[in-house]
Motif scaffolding. Structure first.
Motif, PDB file in Angstrom:
ATOM      1  N   VAL A 161       0.849  -1.186   0.000  1.00 15.20           N
ATOM      2  CA  VAL A 161       0.000   0.000   0.000  1.00 15.20           C
ATOM      3  C   VAL A 161       0.886   1.239   0.000  1.00 15.20           C
ATOM      4  N   VAL A 162       0.497   2.248  -0.765  1.00 13.00           N
ATOM      5  CA  VAL A 162       1.186   3.536  -0.700  1.00 13.00           C
ATOM      6  C   VAL A 162       0.145   4.631  -0.505  1.00 13.00           C
ATOM      7  N   ASP A 163       0.379   5.476   0.492  1.00 10.77           N
ATOM      8  CA  ASP A 163      -0.457   6.646   0.770  1.00 10.77           C
ATOM      9  C   ASP A 163       0.274   7.842   0.171  1.00 10.77           C
ATOM     10  N   VAL A 164      -0.240   8.346  -0.947  1.00 11.51           N
ATOM     11  CA  VAL A 164       0.429   9.393  -1.728  1.00 11.51           C
ATOM     12  C   VAL A 164       0.011  10.763  -1.214  1.00 11.51           C
ATOM     13  N   GLY A 165       1.001  11.564  -0.805  1.00  5.54           N
ATOM     14  CA  GLY A 165       0.693  12.832  -0.159  1.00  5.54           C
ATOM     15  C   GLY A 165       0.079  12.566   1.197  1.00  5.54           C
ATOM     16  N   SER A 166       0.762  11.751   1.993  1.00  4.30           N
ATOM     17  CA  SER A 166       0.166  11.145   3.187  1.00  4.30           C
ATOM     18  C   SER A 166      -0.202  12.148   4.269  1.00  4.30           C
ATOM     19  N   GLY A 167       0.491  13.288   4.366  1.00  7.90           N
ATOM     20  CA  GLY A 167       0.159  14.259   5.401  1.00  7.90           C
ATOM     21  C   GLY A 167       0.194  13.639   6.778  1.00  7.90           C
ATOM     22  N   GLY A 169      -0.963  10.912   7.682  1.00  2.44           N
ATOM     23  CA  GLY A 169      -0.802   9.461   7.614  1.00  2.44           C
ATOM     24  C   GLY A 169      -1.999   8.681   8.113  1.00  2.44           C
ATOM     25  N   PHE A 170      -3.080   9.368   8.483  1.00  2.00           N
ATOM     26  CA  PHE A 170      -4.243   8.674   9.039  1.00  2.00           C
ATOM     27  C   PHE A 170      -4.802   7.663   8.039  1.00  2.00           C
ATOM     28  N   VAL A 171      -4.856   8.047   6.761  1.00  2.11           N
ATOM     29  CA  VAL A 171      -5.410   7.143   5.745  1.00  2.11           C
ATOM     30  C   VAL A 171      -4.527   5.906   5.603  1.00  2.11           C
ATOM     31  N   GLY A 172      -3.220   6.115   5.552  1.00  7.31           N
ATOM     32  CA  GLY A 172      -2.306   4.976   5.453  1.00  7.31           C
ATOM     33  C   GLY A 172      -2.404   4.056   6.652  1.00  7.31           C
ATOM     34  N   LYS A 173      -2.563   4.643   7.825  1.00 11.51           N
ATOM     35  CA  LYS A 173      -2.709   3.825   9.037  1.00 11.51           C
ATOM     36  C   LYS A 173      -4.007   3.041   8.997  1.00 11.51           C
ATOM     37  N   PHE A 174      -5.087   3.682   8.530  1.00 14.24           N
ATOM     38  CA  PHE A 174      -6.366   2.979   8.422  1.00 14.24           C
ATOM     39  C   PHE A 174      -6.245   1.798   7.468  1.00 14.24           C
ATOM     40  N   ALA A 175      -5.596   2.022   6.323  1.00 14.22           N
ATOM     41  CA  ALA A 175      -5.403   0.932   5.360  1.00 14.22           C
ATOM     42  C   ALA A 175      -4.568  -0.188   5.975  1.00 14.22           C
ATOM     43  N   ALA A 176      -3.542   0.177   6.742  1.00 12.11           N
ATOM     44  CA  ALA A 176      -2.683  -0.832   7.364  1.00 12.11           C
ATOM     45  C   ALA A 176      -3.465  -1.713   8.331  1.00 12.11           C
ATOM     46  N   VAL A 177      -4.351  -1.111   9.086  1.00 11.36           N
ATOM     47  CA  VAL A 177      -5.107  -1.848  10.109  1.00 11.36           C
ATOM     48  C   VAL A 177      -6.190  -2.719   9.491  1.00 11.36           C
ATOM     49  N   HIS A 178      -6.801  -2.274   8.386  1.00 13.76           N
ATOM     50  CA  HIS A 178      -8.009  -2.933   7.889  1.00 13.76           C
ATOM     51  C   HIS A 178      -7.878  -3.638   6.540  1.00 13.76           C
ATOM     52  N   ALA A 179      -6.785  -3.481   5.824  1.00 11.83           N
ATOM     53  CA  ALA A 179      -6.681  -4.061   4.481  1.00 11.83           C
ATOM     54  C   ALA A 179      -6.796  -5.583   4.531  1.00 11.83           C
ATOM     55  N   THR A 190       3.670   2.221   2.696  1.00 16.91           N
ATOM     56  CA  THR A 190       4.592   3.333   2.463  1.00 16.91           C
ATOM     57  C   THR A 190       3.839   4.648   2.580  1.00 16.91           C
ATOM     58  N   LEU A 191       4.358   5.544   3.389  1.00 16.17           N
ATOM     59  CA  LEU A 191       3.825   6.901   3.515  1.00 16.17           C
ATOM     60  C   LEU A 191       4.794   7.828   2.793  1.00 16.17           C
ATOM     61  N   VAL A 192       4.291   8.596   1.841  1.00 14.79           N
ATOM     62  CA  VAL A 192       5.151   9.504   1.081  1.00 14.79           C
ATOM     63  C   VAL A 192       4.546  10.900   1.085  1.00 14.79           C
ATOM     64  N   ASP A 193       5.364  11.880   1.430  1.00 11.38           N
ATOM     65  CA  ASP A 193       4.923  13.276   1.416  1.00 11.38           C
ATOM     66  C   ASP A 193       6.121  14.165   1.138  1.00 11.38           C
ATOM     67  N   ILE A 194       5.888  15.226   0.400  1.00 12.52           N
ATOM     68  CA  ILE A 194       6.980  16.125   0.053  1.00 12.52           C
ATOM     69  C   ILE A 194       7.401  17.003   1.221  1.00 12.52           C
ATOM     70  N   ASP A 195       6.547  17.088   2.253  1.00 14.60           N
ATOM     71  CA  ASP A 195       6.842  17.889   3.444  1.00 14.60           C
ATOM     72  C   ASP A 195       7.541  17.008   4.482  1.00 14.60           C
ATOM     73  N   PRO A 196       8.802  17.272   4.813  1.00 16.83           N
ATOM     74  CA  PRO A 196       9.504  16.445   5.804  1.00 16.83           C
ATOM     75  C   PRO A 196       8.818  16.420   7.160  1.00 16.83           C
ATOM     76  N   ALA A 197       8.072  17.480   7.479  1.00 15.52           N
ATOM     77  CA  ALA A 197       7.382  17.520   8.770  1.00 15.52           C
ATOM     78  C   ALA A 197       6.309  16.442   8.856  1.00 15.52           C
ATOM     79  N   ALA A 198       5.724  16.076   7.714  1.00 18.37           N
ATOM     80  CA  ALA A 198       4.716  15.015   7.708  1.00 18.37           C
ATOM     81  C   ALA A 198       5.349  13.688   8.097  1.00 18.37           C
ATOM     82  N   ILE A 199       6.507  13.380   7.525  1.00 19.56           N
ATOM     83  CA  ILE A 199       7.188  12.130   7.845  1.00 19.56           C
ATOM     84  C   ILE A 199       7.659  12.145   9.302  1.00 19.56           C
ATOM     85  N   LYS A 200       8.079  13.303   9.776  1.00 19.93           N
ATOM     86  CA  LYS A 200       8.459  13.420  11.185  1.00 19.93           C
ATOM     87  C   LYS A 200       7.279  13.053  12.083  1.00 19.93           C
TER      88      LYS A 200
END
Length: 407
Positions: A161-167, A169-179, A190-200
């Protein structure tokens, strides 16, 4: 802990009792159990590491069908446990149209902490200092609701799973728990975002990345701080792509047909430029960039559809062997003043589009195009003052795209 007894699932489907899994036969002939999340809605709050403590924090939760939003103004977190009084919520909002419904007396800024909960997934969110990514919005929850509907009917296991523009990351976490997937096969998220603060933030105690799904399936996390386009062009192995991208087109994208490049979309502001939307549709529709059985679950808006390039791309999916369905539709508030003093005329519905839907060619999907001004909502049925304020209105669509099987 609180167990809800509503009994109504996404899109109005009645909930059934929890199931332990769906038996399937694998390639080696052995019967295995396919992991599937229990369909009942639950409000057992997330348990965080003991170091996480808040003396006072608002709690925001949603019913499984996102038809009701509940807010407790004064919760707390002690030794990692989310707590609130047994009193009713301070606000119970039917058919919510905004994560921060200031018109009812509740608002929250991106840097202010809150506990957000939906269908067994929770985060303590406060945007890190210097971050520019968008805080969780009503769109975030609608996308999760769409994913829940997909997982409830999807027979094929997802593996990457990839969450594109994850911000957040809530959506990616939801997918991880329920997929859906085989319990013994790890799920890579995979969580990907152009803002380093999001990954932090995605690596923080408040995000609390789980090591396994709701059914015990191992989860392997990956983080990418950078351009999602470059990642997707290099890695064609994701079988579930999810995204709530910047979806409000610029004037040039509506009038002149010129798109902001995908890498720049949302960089100057977190809402403007639909280059990433265009890229994701083309990337997926090409059929060369994803494994067989892959799905793209994407948020677009009636605002997005004012851009001719996006509308034509969606109209052309059927001719490229791609099916599209709408998992969730919701008319929500657009706080147009965020866009500043510039004209909004290019985003407003005109003529017949104000009240009539358009059919996407070759698909069983009908959409509104454009926004409507304050006091002129299309679908609002709740009369709590929301339609008499300064909100413009637009429709959120959670679209599910997949390639038709070749004959």
């Amino acid at each position: 802990r609180i167990q809800s007894g509503l009994g109504v699932g996404p899109m109005g489907c009645h909930l059934q009792a929890a199931v332990s899994g769906v038996p399937i036969e694998s390639d080696d002939g052995k019967e295995r159990i396919r992991s599937r999340s229990p369909p009942q809605e639950t409000y057992s709050y997330e348990r965080f590491p003991g170091k996480l403590r808040y003396r006072s924090i608002p709690i925001i939760s949603f019913s499984s069908d996102v038809r009701e939003m509940r807010i407790w103004a004064e919760g707390s977190i002690d030794n990692g446990e989310v707590q609130r009084s047994g009193k009713p919520p301070n606000w119970t909002i039917r058919e919510p149209v905004a994560m921060s419904p200031a018109y009812l007396g509740f608002s929250i800024e991106p840097e202010e902490p809150r506990y957000l909960h939906y269908q067994g997934v929770g985060v303590v969110f406060a945007r890190p200092s210097g971050g520019m990514f968008m805080q969780p919005s009503i769109d975030t929850i609608m996308l999760c609701s769409g994913l829940e509907r997909l997982f409830a009917k999807h027979d094929q296991p997802f593996q990457r799973v990839v969450d594109v523009g994850s911000g957040s990351g809530f959506v990616g976490k939801f997918a991880a728990v329920h997929a859906t997937g085989l319990e013994e096969e790890p799920l890579e998220v995979t969580l990907v975002d152009i803002d380093p603060a999001a990954i932090k933030y995605n690596k923080s105690l408040g995000f609390n990345a789980p090591s396994q799904s709701s059914r015990g399936r191992p989860i392997h996390w990956a983080h990418h701080s950078g351009d999602a386009v470059e990642l997707l062009e290099q890695d064609h192995g994701f079988d579930l792509l999810v995204s709530n991208p910047p979806y409000i087109p610029t004037t040039k994208e509506v009038v002149g047909g010129r798109s902001v490049t995908a890498a720049r979309a949302g960089r100057s502001s977190f809402w403007e430029g639909i280059g990433l939307v265009e890229f994701l549709i083309e990337h997926f529709a090409s059929g060369r960039s994803c494994p067989p059985g892959a799905h793209l679950v994407l948020v677009v808006s009636s605002l997005t559809l004012k851009a001719p390039a996006v509308l034509e791309a969606l109209h052309g999916l059927a001719n490229r062997g791609v099916s599209c369905r709408c998992l969730v539709e919701r008319e929500v508030a657009w706080k147009a003043w965020y866009a500043g003093p510039r004209s909004r005329e290019h985003l407003l519905a005109k003529g017949a589009d104000v009240r009539q839907r358009q059919n996407l060619r070759g698909q069983d999907v009908r959409v509104f195009v454009g926004a409507t001004p304050p006091g002129q909502s299309r679908l609002q049925i709740v009369h709590d003052g929301r339609d008499h304020l300064s909100y413009h209105w637009h429709l959120i669509y959670v679209l599910d795209l997949w390639h038709n099987a070749k004959k």
